[in-house]
Design a protein around this motif. Structure first.
Motif: not given
Length: 129
Positions: A52-62, A64-73, A120-126
């Motif tokens: 789930q995306v918590v926040s993102y920042d697109t103020s810089a020209e080159d 972009a930042g993002i903070t998101f929460e991930v729950n995986s086993q 875009a996607s999150c997948r379990e790591q092998d």
């Protein structure tokens, strides 16, 4: 001909016997149980990793930042993309996430200023790698 004479012929013709009813009931119960099992075991297209995306920042020209929460086993590999105002991808990066419920902050290098950043996607790591 009265209706009492036609009644047994109609019943036999349309299969109103107890055997038809039993088979119909068994089929309906098995179908309902199978449907219920498939709905309960459905975990979506992305497997057992939830994000789930918590926040993102697109103020810089080159960048972009993002903070998101991930729950995986077993840990996850997430693909993060940055989009411009026309919804064209202007950058992407991958983020490795440890197992459990984690808050992740990452940045994406972009070719021009982004207007949105998404996971875009999150997948379990092998587990073997």
């Amino acid at each position: 001909m009265n209706s009492a004479d036609a009644s047994p012929a109609l019943r036999k013709r349309h299969g109103n016997g107890p055997l038809f009813f039993v088979f119909g009931t068994v089929f309906a119960v098995l179908t309902a149980v199978g449907w219920g099992f498939s709905v309960m075991s459905y975990s979506g297209l992305s497997g057992s990793v939830y994000h789930q995306v918590v926040s993102y920042d697109t103020s810089a020209e080159d960048e972009a930042g993002i903070t998101f929460e991930v729950n995986s086993q077993d840990g996850a590999e997430c693909l993060v993309t940055a989009l411009d105002a026309q919804h064209v991808e202007v950058g992407q990066t991958r983020a490795s996430v440890e197992a459990g419920n984690r808050m992740v902050t990452t940045s994406v290098d972009t070719v021009r200023q982004a207007s949105a950043v998404e996971v875009a996607s999150c997948r379990e790591q092998d587990p073997e790698s």
